[in-house]
Every structure is written in C-alpha cells, then in structure tokens.
Design an enzyme around this catalytic site. Structure first.
Site, PDB file in Angstrom:
ATOM      1  N   THR A 113       0.844  -1.186   0.000  1.00 27.85           N
ATOM      2  CA  THR A 113       0.000   0.000   0.000  1.00 27.85           C
ATOM      3  C   THR A 113       0.879   1.236   0.000  1.00 27.85           C
ATOM      4  OG1 THR A 113      -1.573   1.307   1.275  1.00 27.85           O
ATOM      5  CG2 THR A 113      -0.248  -0.237   2.527  1.00 27.85           C
TER       6      THR A 113
ATOM      7  N   GLU B 260      -4.735  -2.744   4.632  1.00 29.97           N
ATOM      8  CA  GLU B 260      -4.334  -3.324   5.934  1.00 29.97           C
ATOM      9  C   GLU B 260      -5.465  -4.090   6.604  1.00 29.97           C
ATOM     10  OE1 GLU B 260      -3.726  -0.332   4.807  1.00 29.97           O
ATOM     11  OE2 GLU B 260      -1.892   0.555   5.589  1.00 29.97           O
TER      12      GLU B 260
ATOM     13  N   LYS C 202      -7.501  22.839   8.602  1.00 32.17           N
ATOM     14  CA  LYS C 202      -7.656  23.533   9.875  1.00 32.17           C
ATOM     15  C   LYS C 202      -7.717  25.030   9.624  1.00 32.17           C
ATOM     16  CE  LYS C 202      -6.614  22.574  14.570  1.00 32.17           C
ATOM     17  NZ  LYS C 202      -5.715  22.020  15.570  1.00 32.17           N
TER      18      LYS C 202
ATOM     19  N   TRP D 133     -11.691  22.598  12.590  1.00 28.62           N
ATOM     20  CA  TRP D 133     -11.540  21.629  11.512  1.00 28.62           C
ATOM     21  C   TRP D 133     -12.627  21.794  10.455  1.00 28.62           C
ATOM     22  CZ3 TRP D 133      -7.004  19.542  11.750  1.00 28.62           C
ATOM     23  CH2 TRP D 133      -6.413  19.235  12.964  1.00 28.62           C
TER      24      TRP D 133
HETATM   25  P1  AMP Z   1      -6.292   1.510   0.401  1.00 25.88           P
HETATM   26  O1  AMP Z   1      -5.439   0.810   1.351  1.00 25.88           O
HETATM   27  O2  AMP Z   1      -5.586   1.988  -0.819  1.00 25.88           O
HETATM   28  O3  AMP Z   1      -7.512   0.721   0.063  1.00 25.88           O
HETATM   29  O4  AMP Z   1      -6.792   2.858   1.090  1.00 25.88           O
HETATM   30  C1  AMP Z   1      -7.463   2.838   2.317  1.00 25.88           C
HETATM   31  C2  AMP Z   1      -7.991   4.212   2.616  1.00 25.88           C
HETATM   32  O5  AMP Z   1      -9.007   4.578   1.687  1.00 25.88           O
HETATM   33  C3  AMP Z   1      -8.661   4.336   3.954  1.00 25.88           C
HETATM   34  O6  AMP Z   1      -7.726   4.463   5.000  1.00 25.88           O
HETATM   35  C4  AMP Z   1      -9.515   5.570   3.760  1.00 25.88           C
HETATM   36  O7  AMP Z   1      -8.754   6.751   3.903  1.00 25.88           O
HETATM   37  C5  AMP Z   1      -9.933   5.456   2.314  1.00 25.88           C
HETATM   38  N1  AMP Z   1     -11.290   4.898   2.245  1.00 25.88           N
HETATM   39  C6  AMP Z   1     -11.653   3.632   2.006  1.00 25.88           C
HETATM   40  N2  AMP Z   1     -12.995   3.508   1.999  1.00 25.88           N
HETATM   41  C7  AMP Z   1     -13.508   4.735   2.255  1.00 25.88           C
HETATM   42  C8  AMP Z   1     -14.820   5.267   2.389  1.00 25.88           C
HETATM   43  N3  AMP Z   1     -15.896   4.516   2.242  1.00 25.88           N
HETATM   44  N4  AMP Z   1     -14.933   6.576   2.695  1.00 25.88           N
HETATM   45  C9  AMP Z   1     -13.855   7.361   2.834  1.00 25.88           C
HETATM   46  N5  AMP Z   1     -12.591   6.928   2.702  1.00 25.88           N
HETATM   47  C10 AMP Z   1     -12.414   5.626   2.419  1.00 25.88           C
END
Ligand code: AMP
Length: 544
Positions: free
Chosen positions: A185, A329, A438, A443
């Site tokens: 990732t 993760e 911010k 926020w």
């Molecule tokens: P990845 O490991 O590339 O799948 O990215 C994971 C990240 O995607 C998470 O930590 C979030 O920041 C973002 N993410 C995944 N699903 C959502 C969702 N439904 N709404 C907002 N952010 C999301």
C-alpha cells in the site's frame, strides 16, 4: 479446559477443492472487448494444478513470492488459487505504481517469478531490469518473444508452460497462519508498505464477504469485479466466490464506462464492486444512453467516500449502492453500511451515507490526539483504530522503531482516518488525518465539502484541499471538474453551498480543472493537487 472440537486448518487449497467440487459449474467470465470467454470452477482448478506444476518446474518449492502484473481475468484467478495453495506467496503488483515504486516492491518482496499479461509487457519491460530477484517471467495471453529478457531472467509463454502439465496437484498441507498473499500500500508516507495476508485471514475474511449484512455474496450472485485484483485483493471477492459458488465477471483491461455498460448488458451481473470514480463515469454514460441494468441491484462502493448524490442517482436506476470502508491493511473489509432494522425514510438515508457498521470480528476505537479514547456519540471526532483477525499487525519487514511501525500499537492499527462513531457502531469518516483542513483553529472536513459540491448538477467531480491563508492559517480550495456540456461560476457554486454548510466553512477559493489527479488505486491524489496549487499551476478565483 480445552474444547473438544477439531482443529481444521483454514487454507486456500481447501477453498479451491471446495469451490471446484461443490460449485463445479459456477464460472469465471472474462470480457474480451467484444464478448466473453468463460471457464467453470472445475476448469479453473485444473488450470491451477497445471500452473502449480509449472511453477514447481521453475524452482518454486517453498514460500517464494510470485508476482502478478495482470488485469482482472481468468488467469489471474488461477494464480490467486494456485500460488497460495501450493504453499508459495502471491504478490499482486499494482500496475499503476510509479516505476521506482514497482522496483521497490518487487525487490522488497523478493519476487522469484512474475506473471505478466501480454498487454502489460511494455510497462513491465521498463522496470524489469531493476528487479533484482526475478528469475522467470511468464507471459499470459501474449507473445513471449516480445520480452527482452535481462541477464539471468528466462521468459516463458504461459500457454506453452502449462500445455503438458498434469491437471491435478497434490496440494500440500500448510499452516493456516502462513503467508498466502501480499499487497503493498502506498497510503502511508515513505516507501510502499507490504501487508501479508495469511490463509486463515483470507478464509475468515471470505466468510465476512458472504455475510448478509456485509456484501452478502451468495451462490446466486454473478459478481462484476471491477476493483482490481492488484488492489486489496479485489476486496476479497474472488476467494469468497469460490467459497459460496458465486460466478465472477472480470472486466480484464476494459474499465471504461462503455465496455462496462456492454458487459452489464451481456453478462447480467447481480452485484458489483468498484470505487466511486468508476460509478461516476458509468452514470455519466447512462444519462446519455439509458440502459436497463437488471438484474444488477446492488453495488458495493468504497475506497473513497461515496458522494451521496451518486448513491441517490443509482437508487433511481434500481441499483442500491452499499457504502463500505476498508484498507489494504484490513483485507480490506472494515465496515459496511446496512441501516439498522426498523429505520426508514430520511433516517435510513442518514445511515446509508455513513461508512458503515463494524462487524463482530472488527473491533474499533476512536482516539483523541492525547491518546485518550473518545466516546461513540457521533460527535466526538478522532483517529479511528481497528483490530481483528483480518487486520494487519505489522508491515512486512518493517521492524519496531522503523518508519511505518508507528501505525501499530497495543495490538491496534492506526488507520490515519478521522471521524466519529455513532452509539450503534456506524463509522462516519470526515477525513484522512493528513487531508483535514484547519481554519482558524477549527476543523473543516474536505470530504463533506466535496460531497456538497458534487451534488450540484453541473459538477462531475470536485476535490477540496487546504491552502495556506495568512489570517486563518488554512482555507479550503475547491477544484471542480464540470460535467460535459455544463457551466457554472464559482459564485453560483458557492451560493449553492450556502444553504448546506456553515458560513465560516464556505470556500472562497475555486478553480476549474479538466480532471482530478488520481493515485495508483484511483483515489483523488491530493498531494499532486496541493503541489499544483503551491506551484502556481492552477488558475484560482478568490471570491471576497
Ligand atoms: P487503500 O489501502 O488503498 O484501500 O486505502 C485505504 C484508505 O481509503 C482508507 O484508509 C480511507 O482513507 C480510504 N477509504 C476507504 N474507503 C472509504 C470510504 N468509504 N470513505 C472514505 N474513505 C475511504
């Protein structure tokens, strides 16, 4: 006192045996651009056996890493099954990583073999000479003679390599806690980080994919798997499909709205999984060229926040978008938004737009900056931490104290996601910790603003970032992509927002762009947008 139950090891080999015997006629369909090619799970299992024999022949005798550089298709499914089942480790290489990152991950994982799709050979060729441990390249659906092999690398044709192999394999017994597959990732800072899934974590996660209040994958489903197999294991859909006998519809490299619409018409999926950008594109096409989507009735959407306007638009087309949250993760299923029993109307809608409810196997807590836990009252905002049997406990080869190890503490994963949790366990994300704005000490959620702007009919996409401000330290900048043939001024868009967000949050900085830059996994790339803003590359209107 110990229990009296058997210790059945959970393994990909068992999943393969089960799927191909009990669901022998379920199928994987691969789109070819003009039609489909198909294989039953029995045929998939035979091909998996052949691949395992072929890999044995290439010296894969233990837990060597086998990289895949492939689209979603039949052969990628075969590799998903054969590699872990034979005791080796599948490493799905993200074809959209920058070349330096690809080099880093292939060398860090020490890939021994890479399976590459014929159409991706030119892309791989650029980085192949920098892959230090790769000894064999296997070209799938393409011409092996097109690959210039660097010294020490042998190139094979998948078809020829498998041609004379036996179609049965004695799958070895493996410890369920041993590595089955890995994904890197680039969500964190520094080099990409490897997450290594175990046979056990994949098995348990597959059961979760099939649970009714989760993705509810069932034997009657034909699942259109648009989310790439190189991104968070296609959200676990391929393995779960073998578990329950759902059929898989794989788009191969045809990820544009037009072929997706054609695939839906021809192959009639019942459910689908993809990030919001894909659905935005499909929606734009469907507005111009309406099409009956039946029997497609549900689409799981995650990876980025799903704009409520997108959910409403698909409701009208008869497709319920089910919003879900997860990370590489977390295998990736974290939470899925299924409203509680008994709610309806606006109350139901307010639940649907949240990131979802935590299942029994994923524990969650919300942390304040000072390390104390925050209440689940849907108001207190903090960083989300999660734990559970399919949540990573560490990154691959990142030792305590090294960069990346700070994401894990006391048995919890620090997600870097910021939000609140309702008393009944629904997650409401407001931002990534690094994306939150911010302003004057308060926020502002960039995601909330994006969703509000994207509800305007003239807007196709909108990304919000913080830009430096003398008075407030940071203020929001909205980068807008207009829908085709539409126009709108910053003033109009701000007036549209005025009824929806607090006055002090109303953005004064606006810019129109052709496209929101995207990361390797299709998320808004706010880093690039910030760099463009800082470098003076954007034409920004400042409203007073
Ligand atoms: P990845 O490991 O590339 O799948 O990215 C994971 C990240 O995607 C998470 O930590 C979030 O920041 C973002 N993410 C995944 N699903 C959502 C969702 N439904 N709404 C907002 N952010 C999301």
């Amino acid at each position: 006192m110990l229990g009296t139950m058997q210790d059945g090891q959970l393994s990909i080999a068992n999943l393969l045996r089960h799927g191909s015997r009990v669901h022998a006629t379920a199928e994987v369909v691969t789109w070819t651009g003009t039609g489909s090619r198909r294989a039953t799970y029995t045929e998939v299992a035979r091909e998996a056996a052949k691949l395992a024999h072929a890999l044995r022949g290439l010296g894969v005798t233990s837990d060597q890493r086998i990289g895949t550089f492939m689209w979603n298709n039949n052969e990628h499914l075969v590799a998903y099954l054969a590699v872990p089942a034979m005791g080796a480790v599948l490493h799905t290489l993200n074809i959209r990583l920058f070349p330096e990152q690809l080099t880093y991950v292939a060398n860090h994982a020490e890939d021994h073999v890479v399976l590459v799709d014929g159409t991706l050979v030119p892309l791989l060729a650029k980085v192949l000479p920098t892959f230090d441990t790769v000894k064999h390249v296997v070209v799938v659906n393409g011409d092996a003679s097109t690959v210039q092999a660097p010294d020490g690398v042998t190139v094979h044709s998948y078809a020829e390599l498998l041609a004379d192999q036996p179609d049965e394999f004695e799958w070895p017994a493996v410890d369920e806690n041993s590595a089955a597959a890995m994904c890197y990732t680039s969500g964190t800072t520094g080099d990409p980080k490897g997450v290594v899934y175990t046979h056990r974590s994949i098995w348990l996660h597959s059961m979760q994919v099939c649970m009714t209040d989760s993705m509810a994958l069932a034997q009657s489903d034909r699942a259109l798997v648009i989310v790439p197999q190189f991104h968070a294991m296609s959200w676990g859909l391929p393995y779960a499909a073998l578990m329950v006998g759902a059929s898989l519809i794989m788009p191969d490299r045809f990820l544009q709205p037009e072929p997706l619409a054609a695939m839906i018409a021809a192959e009639r999926p019942t459910m689908a999984g993809a990030v919001p950008t894909i659905w935005q594109g499909l929606l734009a096409l469907l507005k111009q060229r309406p099409q009956d989507l039946a029997p497609l009735t549900r689409a799981v959407v995650g990876g980025s926040a799903c704009p409520p306007a997108l959910m409403a638009a698909f409701d009208e087309l008869g497709v319920t978008i089910i919003h879900a949250w997860g990370m590489t993760e977390t295998s990736p299923l974290g939470s899925v938004s299924r409203p509680p029993a008994g709610v309806s109307g606006d109350e139901e809608w307010q639940y649907r737009i949240l990131q979802g409810r935590f299942p029994g196997s994923v524990r969650a807590r919300l942390m304040a900056d000072d390390g104390t836990q925050l209440p689940w009252d849907n108001e207190a905002v903090g960083e989300l931490e999660v734990a559970g049997p399919w949540v990573a406990a560490a990154y691959y080869r990142v030792a305590e104290g090294e960069e990346g190890s700070e994401k894990f503490h006391d048995g919890w994963l620090r997600t870097g996601d910021v939000g609140a949790i309702t008393p009944d366990g629904f997650l409401r994300l407001t931002d990534r910790s690094k994306d939150i704005i911010k302003s004057g000490g308060e926020w502002i959620s960039s995601v909330d603003l994006e969703n509000q702007v994207m509800a305007h009919p003239a807007v196709a996409e909108a990304a919000v970032i913080g830009v430096p401000d003398e008075k407030w330290s940071e203020r929001p900048l909205v980068a807008v992509v207009l829908a085709e043939g539409q126009s709108a001024t910053p003033d109009e868009l701000r007036s549209f927002l005025a009824a929806k967000v607090a006055k002090w949050q109303l953005p004064e900085n606006w810019t129109f762009i052709d496209e929101v830059p995207k990361t390797s996994v299709g998320k808004f790339d706010k880093k690039r947008l910030r760099a463009a803003a800082a470098g003076g590359e954007l034409d920004i209107a400042h409203l007073s």
